[in-house]
Design a protein around this motif. Structure first.
Motif, short mmCIF file in Angstrom:
data_model
loop_
_atom_site.label_atom_id
_atom_site.label_comp_id
_atom_site.label_asym_id
_atom_site.label_seq_id
_atom_site.Cartn_x
_atom_site.Cartn_y
_atom_site.Cartn_z
N SER A 89 20.88 -22.78 -10.99
CA SER A 89 20.87 -23.56 -12.23
C SER A 89 19.48 -23.68 -12.83
N LYS A 90 18.44 -23.66 -12.01
CA LYS A 90 17.08 -23.80 -12.52
C LYS A 90 16.67 -22.65 -13.42
N ASP A 91 17.38 -21.51 -13.33
CA ASP A 91 17.03 -20.33 -14.11
C ASP A 91 18.01 -20.06 -15.25
N LEU A 92 18.90 -21.00 -15.52
CA LEU A 92 19.80 -20.85 -16.65
C LEU A 92 19.03 -21.03 -17.96
N PRO A 93 19.48 -20.38 -19.04
CA PRO A 93 18.80 -20.59 -20.32
C PRO A 93 19.15 -21.96 -20.92
N PRO A 94 18.27 -22.42 -21.83
CA PRO A 94 17.06 -21.80 -22.37
C PRO A 94 15.97 -21.62 -21.30
N VAL A 95 15.23 -20.55 -21.41
CA VAL A 95 14.23 -20.20 -20.40
C VAL A 95 13.25 -21.34 -20.18
N GLY A 96 13.11 -21.75 -18.91
CA GLY A 96 12.14 -22.79 -18.55
C GLY A 96 12.61 -24.21 -18.71
N GLU A 97 13.72 -24.42 -19.41
CA GLU A 97 14.13 -25.80 -19.68
C GLU A 97 14.66 -26.51 -18.45
N TRP A 98 15.25 -25.77 -17.52
CA TRP A 98 15.91 -26.40 -16.38
C TRP A 98 15.17 -26.15 -15.06
N SER A 99 13.88 -25.84 -15.12
CA SER A 99 13.14 -25.42 -13.92
C SER A 99 13.14 -26.47 -12.82
N ASN A 100 13.25 -27.75 -13.18
CA ASN A 100 13.36 -28.81 -12.16
C ASN A 100 14.32 -29.88 -12.67
N HIS A 101 15.49 -29.42 -13.11
CA HIS A 101 16.40 -30.32 -13.82
C HIS A 101 16.98 -31.41 -12.92
N PRO A 102 17.26 -32.59 -13.49
CA PRO A 102 17.97 -33.62 -12.74
C PRO A 102 19.36 -33.11 -12.34
N GLN A 103 19.84 -33.60 -11.23
CA GLN A 103 21.18 -33.21 -10.78
C GLN A 103 22.07 -34.45 -10.65
N ASN A 104 21.72 -35.34 -9.74
CA ASN A 104 22.53 -36.53 -9.51
C ASN A 104 21.69 -37.79 -9.62
N VAL A 105 22.36 -38.87 -9.98
CA VAL A 105 21.71 -40.17 -10.14
C VAL A 105 22.53 -41.24 -9.44
N PHE A 106 21.92 -42.40 -9.26
CA PHE A 106 22.63 -43.55 -8.72
C PHE A 106 22.89 -44.50 -9.89
N VAL A 107 24.16 -44.81 -10.13
CA VAL A 107 24.52 -45.68 -11.24
C VAL A 107 25.13 -46.97 -10.72
N VAL A 108 24.93 -48.03 -11.47
CA VAL A 108 25.41 -49.36 -11.10
C VAL A 108 26.07 -49.99 -12.32
N ARG A 109 27.17 -50.64 -12.12
CA ARG A 109 27.75 -51.42 -13.23
C ARG A 109 26.80 -52.57 -13.57
N LYS A 110 26.61 -52.77 -14.86
CA LYS A 110 25.65 -53.78 -15.30
C LYS A 110 26.05 -55.18 -14.86
N ASP A 111 27.34 -55.49 -14.92
CA ASP A 111 27.77 -56.83 -14.52
C ASP A 111 27.57 -57.04 -13.02
N PHE A 112 27.79 -55.99 -12.23
CA PHE A 112 27.60 -56.13 -10.79
C PHE A 112 26.13 -56.36 -10.45
N TYR A 113 25.25 -55.63 -11.13
CA TYR A 113 23.82 -55.83 -10.86
C TYR A 113 23.37 -57.21 -11.30
N ALA A 114 23.85 -57.68 -12.43
CA ALA A 114 23.46 -59.01 -12.92
C ALA A 114 23.87 -60.10 -11.94
N GLN A 115 25.01 -59.89 -11.26
CA GLN A 115 25.51 -60.90 -10.32
C GLN A 115 24.93 -60.74 -8.91
#
Length: 412
Positions: A89-115
């Protein structure tokens, strides 16, 4: 509280059924493609599969010409000798755009974090510690991950079978495990936003916001977790009354969760934080106790799904309070109004386009030439992708669009 728990349990059961269905040998019938305007650079058909489980078998039986997937399914195609990596995936076009692209993140529901900010911060500290463990102990981590994903037995995808330990060992170096939401990471995430806009996937809050960072992110859990790890001093939060549901995929990308659970004693002894399985005999635990300073703070259900969009559907109904998920599904969910926030990265890179062994595709340029050749011959390539809106689906569509290659939707 009981109705919430019942709803969550039902969704969890559905997610488990989806995983069992899609990781076996299920194969669609011969596909047919919808029509589209011809392109001078050729046409590629995309077959959306329910997760990645069917992909190696589809390739082995000639029902597709290739697939784009997360790890370890990329390496499984190579190790089984049915395929070769045309391009990571790092070499997919556009050239150079994905050289160290994000893959996965940790997400939290806003209401759960607030509580429950202290709980989320402590859980995040465990994620940071587990990420460091993976980077410091790759071989040990590979064994843990192979155990979680396959009980250290072979990965079996229909009639394709490969060593899980070998595949995971080969997969880990293709992934960068990091939790730092650096400026470069945010810039690359912005590239994903533009890609999603470009292919017409998002049209809501994210696209139209004048301050996308405020819409997408809340890095407070990361900042608090980093402080906890640095000080090696964690405060025990008040016990939670309700079970917490955490979503993930059966992917090497989510190794931080697998390592944290399977080597819970190490994290308990080193950091005072642990996710201890309730059943220590299970290769893939589904329920764990979250411990802080030896005290149980919450019961955590570990909920697998077959693709990121499915996780985000569960988050939208509050059936998941936290989740490990691909960047595009998270962005798309926020764009549609799901009340989640991206707290920090989990990993970068780690996807790849696999084609049949011996195919004339060793990089994107030769893949594009092959696509044109096949189109000119009246036999357009068919590439499998794990669900519309998944990170792999988005990157493939954007690459094809950037190369002037038309796309058809292949039906089963």
């Amino acid at each position: 509280m009981k109705p919430v728990k019942i709803a969550a349990t039902a969704c969890i059961a559905l997610a488990l059924i989806l995983v069992l269905f899609t990781t076996g040998c299920t194969q669609p019938s011969s596909p047919s493609a919808s029509t589209t305007a011809p392109s001078a650079n050729g046409t590629v058909g995309i077959l959306e599969t329910a997760g990645v489980g069917p992909m190696p078998s589809l390739l082995a039986t000639g029902q597709v010409d290739g697939y784009i997937s997360w790890q370890p399914v990329v390496e499984a195609g190579v190790e089984s000798n049915i395929g070769q990596v045309a391009v990571y995936s790092k070499d997919l076009p556009p050239v150079g755009e994905w050289s160290n692209h994000p893959q996965n993140v940790f997400v939290v529901r806003k209401d759960f974090y607030a509580q429950n900010p202290d709980f989320v911060n402590d859980f995040s500290a465990l994620n940071l510690a587990a990420t460091q463990y993976i980077n410091d102990h790759p071989q040990e981590s590979a064994g843990i991950v192979a155990d979680w994903l396959a009980g250290k037995q072979n990965f079996t995808y229909g009639n394709v079978s490969v060593s899980s330990v070998t595949a995971v060992n080969n997969a880990l170096p293709t992934i960068e495990f990091t939790n730092d939401p650096s400026d470069s990471w945010m810039s690359s995430t912005s590239d994903f936003v533009q890609a999603l806009i470009g292919i017409g996937t998002i049209n809501g809050f994210v696209k139209n916001s004048s301050d996308r960072n405020a819409v997408l992110y809340n890095f407070q859990p990361y900042q608090s977790a980093a402080a906890i790890i640095a000080a090696k001093n964690v405060t025990t939060p008040a016990p939670l009354q309700n079970t917490v549901n955490v979503g993930y995929l059966m992917a090497v990308d989510h190794s931080a969760l697998f390592v944290a659970v399977k080597d819970w004693q190490y994290f308990n002894d080193t950091y005072g934080i642990a996710l201890k399985p309730e059943d220590l005999t299970k290769a893939k635990p589904d329920v764990a106790d979250f411990l802080v300073n030896g005290q149980k703070v919450a019961t955590v259900n570990l909920v697998p799904a077959n693709a990121g969009p499915n996780l985000m559907q569960l988050a939208a109904t509050n059936s998941l309070q936290m989740s490990y998920v691909g960047v595009p599904p998270a962005i798309s969910a926020i764009d549609m109004g799901t009340p989640i926030t991206i707290a920090y990265p989990i990993d970068n890179l780690g996807s790849g386009l696999v084609v049949a062994k011996g195919a004339p595709a060793q990089d994107w340029q030769s893949f594009a030439a092959w696509a044109k050749e096949r189109s000119d011959a009246g036999k357009p390539l068919v590439i499998a992708a794990p669900g519309k809106g998944s990170i792999q689906d988005v990157m493939l569509r954007y690459a094809l669009q950037n190369s002037g290659i038309a796309i058809t939707e292949v039906k089963v």
